[in-house]
Design a protein around this motif. Sequence first.
Motif, PDB file in Angstrom:
ATOM      1  N   ASP A  91       0.856  -1.195   0.000  1.00 22.52           N
ATOM      2  CA  ASP A  91       0.000   0.000   0.000  1.00 22.52           C
ATOM      3  C   ASP A  91       0.894   1.249   0.000  1.00 22.52           C
ATOM      4  O   ASP A  91       1.066   1.905   1.030  1.00 22.52           O
ATOM      5  CB  ASP A  91      -0.913  -0.007   1.230  1.00 22.52           C
ATOM      6  CG  ASP A  91      -1.838   1.208   1.278  1.00 22.52           C
ATOM      7  OD1 ASP A  91      -1.934   1.934   0.262  1.00 22.52           O
ATOM      8  OD2 ASP A  91      -2.440   1.450   2.352  1.00 22.52           O
ATOM      9  N   PRO A  92       1.480   1.602  -1.144  1.00 22.50           N
ATOM     10  CA  PRO A  92       2.427   2.730  -1.163  1.00 22.50           C
ATOM     11  C   PRO A  92       1.793   4.058  -0.764  1.00 22.50           C
ATOM     12  O   PRO A  92       2.424   4.851  -0.070  1.00 22.50           O
ATOM     13  CB  PRO A  92       2.925   2.756  -2.614  1.00 22.50           C
ATOM     14  CG  PRO A  92       1.906   1.994  -3.394  1.00 22.50           C
ATOM     15  CD  PRO A  92       1.356   0.967  -2.471  1.00 22.50           C
ATOM     16  N   ASN A  93       0.556   4.310  -1.178  1.00 23.64           N
ATOM     17  CA  ASN A  93      -0.080   5.573  -0.821  1.00 23.64           C
ATOM     18  C   ASN A  93      -0.340   5.667   0.686  1.00 23.64           C
ATOM     19  O   ASN A  93      -0.204   6.732   1.286  1.00 23.64           O
ATOM     20  CB  ASN A  93      -1.386   5.745  -1.597  1.00 23.64           C
ATOM     21  CG  ASN A  93      -1.157   5.833  -3.094  1.00 23.64           C
ATOM     22  OD1 ASN A  93      -0.075   6.217  -3.537  1.00 23.64           O
ATOM     23  ND2 ASN A  93      -2.157   5.462  -3.884  1.00 23.64           N
ATOM     24  N   GLY A  94      -0.712   4.546   1.276  1.00 28.11           N
ATOM     25  CA  GLY A  94      -0.889   4.519   2.716  1.00 28.11           C
ATOM     26  C   GLY A  94       0.416   4.717   3.457  1.00 28.11           C
ATOM     27  O   GLY A  94       0.466   5.402   4.488  1.00 28.11           O
ATOM     28  N   LYS A  95       1.510   4.137   2.954  1.00 25.69           N
ATOM     29  CA  LYS A  95       2.815   4.269   3.593  1.00 25.69           C
ATOM     30  C   LYS A  95       3.304   5.711   3.539  1.00 25.69           C
ATOM     31  O   LYS A  95       3.843   6.236   4.529  1.00 25.69           O
ATOM     32  CB  LYS A  95       3.825   3.342   2.917  1.00 25.69           C
ATOM     33  CG  LYS A  95       5.197   3.346   3.576  1.00 25.69           C
ATOM     34  CD  LYS A  95       5.135   2.818   5.014  1.00 25.69           C
ATOM     35  CE  LYS A  95       6.508   2.718   5.637  1.00 25.69           C
ATOM     36  NZ  LYS A  95       6.455   2.216   7.031  1.00 25.69           N
ATOM     37  N   VAL A  96       3.114   6.370   2.391  1.00 24.88           N
ATOM     38  CA  VAL A  96       3.515   7.775   2.274  1.00 24.88           C
ATOM     39  C   VAL A  96       2.775   8.616   3.314  1.00 24.88           C
ATOM     40  O   VAL A  96       3.371   9.428   4.027  1.00 24.88           O
ATOM     41  CB  VAL A  96       3.241   8.309   0.852  1.00 24.88           C
ATOM     42  CG1 VAL A  96       3.446   9.820   0.793  1.00 24.88           C
ATOM     43  CG2 VAL A  96       4.156   7.627  -0.160  1.00 24.88           C
ATOM     44  N   ALA A  97       1.462   8.413   3.412  1.00 27.22           N
ATOM     45  CA  ALA A  97       0.661   9.173   4.380  1.00 27.22           C
ATOM     46  C   ALA A  97       1.119   8.905   5.811  1.00 27.22           C
ATOM     47  O   ALA A  97       1.199   9.831   6.635  1.00 27.22           O
ATOM     48  CB  ALA A  97      -0.816   8.821   4.213  1.00 27.22           C
ATOM     49  N   GLU A  98       1.427   7.663   6.113  1.00 26.56           N
ATOM     50  CA  GLU A  98       1.873   7.300   7.463  1.00 26.56           C
ATOM     51  C   GLU A  98       3.178   8.007   7.819  1.00 26.56           C
ATOM     52  O   GLU A  98       3.326   8.565   8.915  1.00 26.56           O
ATOM     53  CB  GLU A  98       2.062   5.782   7.528  1.00 26.56           C
ATOM     54  CG  GLU A  98       2.584   5.262   8.859  1.00 26.56           C
ATOM     55  CD  GLU A  98       2.885   3.774   8.801  1.00 26.56           C
ATOM     56  OE1 GLU A  98       3.798   3.331   9.537  1.00 26.56           O
ATOM     57  OE2 GLU A  98       2.227   3.053   8.015  1.00 26.56           O
ATOM     58  N   LEU A  99       4.139   8.009   6.891  1.00 26.47           N
ATOM     59  CA  LEU A  99       5.417   8.675   7.142  1.00 26.47           C
ATOM     60  C   LEU A  99       5.233  10.184   7.309  1.00 26.47           C
ATOM     61  O   LEU A  99       5.862  10.810   8.167  1.00 26.47           O
ATOM     62  CB  LEU A  99       6.390   8.386   5.992  1.00 26.47           C
ATOM     63  CG  LEU A  99       6.905   6.946   5.900  1.00 26.47           C
ATOM     64  CD1 LEU A  99       7.636   6.729   4.582  1.00 26.47           C
ATOM     65  CD2 LEU A  99       7.826   6.632   7.087  1.00 26.47           C
ATOM     66  N   LEU A 100       4.355  10.763   6.491  1.00 26.45           N
ATOM     67  CA  LEU A 100       4.099  12.198   6.587  1.00 26.45           C
ATOM     68  C   LEU A 100       3.453  12.544   7.930  1.00 26.45           C
ATOM     69  O   LEU A 100       3.810  13.541   8.568  1.00 26.45           O
ATOM     70  CB  LEU A 100       3.194  12.652   5.439  1.00 26.45           C
ATOM     71  CG  LEU A 100       3.815  12.604   4.042  1.00 26.45           C
ATOM     72  CD1 LEU A 100       2.749  12.813   2.977  1.00 26.45           C
ATOM     73  CD2 LEU A 100       4.906  13.653   3.898  1.00 26.45           C
TER      74      LEU A 100
END
Length: 582
Positions: free
Chosen positions: A401-410
């Motif tokens: 889930d790359p979009n979810g991972k980006v949001a989590e890191l942000l």
Amino acid sequence: MKILGINTGIGASICLMEEGRVFLALEEERPTRIKGKGGLPLRCFEYARENHAEFMNDLDCVALADLSDVFIEREDLSLRYDRRFGRDEEPRQSGLLSSLRSVASKHIPEGIKRAIRPLPAPPDLVTEIQNELSELEIPRDKFVRLRHHDCHASAAYFGLVEEWERPYLILTLDGGGDSECASVSVGERGQLRRVAGTPSGNAIGNIYSNITYLLGLKPHEHEYKIMGLEPYVPQKYRAKVCEILRSYLHLDSDTGLTFERTTPENTNWIGPKLAQDLQYMRFDSIAAGLQQFTEELIVEWVRNAIRHTGVADVLLSGGVFMNVKANKLISEIPEVRSVNVFPSCGDESNSLGVAFHTYAGANGGRLPDFDSYTLGPSPSFDFQEAQQRFSNSCRFEKLSDPNGKVAELLAQGHVVARCAGPMEVGARALGNRSLLADPSNPDVVERLNFMIKQRDFWMPFAPAILAEDAERYLEIPDAAPTGVSPYMMFAFETKETRTDMPAALHRADRTARAQIVSRDLYPDFHEVISNFRELTGRGALLNTSFNRHGEPIVMGTIDAVEILLATDLEYLVVEDHLITKL
């Protein structure tokens, strides 16, 4: 119908259009890694031949922006401004030396004179392109050309028109091309009708670029820094500069549709006069006075054009309309019913404009299918090569889930570089080649600048806002286009909810150069911000272009990883992989 559109001026570029739809647009700066690269787009040709050989071998038309042969390199631009300001280091012949050479030439024997031949003239642009694409054997009768400002007008009209039968007012404005620097046209039913044009040498774009150079910045690249400085300067410190510039250029007294200089020097060569008239004035006062003068003159011009034509739906293109603060004021003019600006509307978009015009002309004014400005390559084209090259220095982690991972890191407070999907065309990063951060933390500005960007202290970053939350954060004029600002071409006043995104606002006036992110246009980027909103309650991200200072935006995976390794950036997401340093 298969069309290759080409611009060889500033921001050299190509586009590939098939049956009215552009499926590739690429600037020469991206593969060469030379910002603003001009001239023949040789590396773009190479990419098109390697990746779209079938299309290139079956071209119906090669459409060239500009009637004159234009080969403008970045070095040529620098030398041009050096000469205009008398700073070129090329030795000049004295009158005595010139006279001696003239006398000597009279005594050269005629036989020697006849043996001397001038150097052959360089090939014309069509021949140059035929030579570079020689294996395609493109006959000369497949080439078409279009006047510079008609390219800009065609990009705006054919690219942005929403109703075929409705008339639109098309305004173009830049430093000059094909002996013009501005135009007024009306577009209706797939046809453009020229109303007025301003001859070169009467250009507000020239004045802006010459002052950019005068202030020690790079013309045709750093004008945005002057725009960004303006809100910090009180009116009393800018008034004198405005007064001086008003004595240089105004609108004609008859229709008010053309610009007229009042100086003996044409505006290309106005530099020495500017240096004299603005001597000893503060740099920020000069910047603010120039921006205010530009805004006032453009607003007056737009109002005159509406009054003259009776058309209140306005479309804009040309390099001057990269000025988002001027665009903001145009959107607030009471007479304007609607306004839109072609995305990244400098000369780099003229390859699209000439292709649009060619297609419409061959198909009874039919509009091309244009609904996205993410038209470049996806980073997958060099992903495997990057994995091999950087296997000893980076970890490549496959994400479900790359979009979810980006949001989590942000949401955890990290800065994340995103390189995914088709690359954007032009100066704006629209989420696919972006550095992203939580805009609620003002300290992230310093981190971004220290980490990668190294921007001037007064320059703001920008927000990417979910379409669903646009009215929550922004004061949106009635004339704003459909989608409000999908290409980051307008600035906006902000509401009290701006406390969600202080790091993405202009610090002096709290305006926002916003990108409005819809699910239809940017599905993956929309999902990233939506996931971030679920985690934090904030429907906006700080979004800035993924590049180092003075370099073009990254094109592929190799470019992205090189920045990761050369900076303090910690997290890079390329398509469905998280890349970190070992």
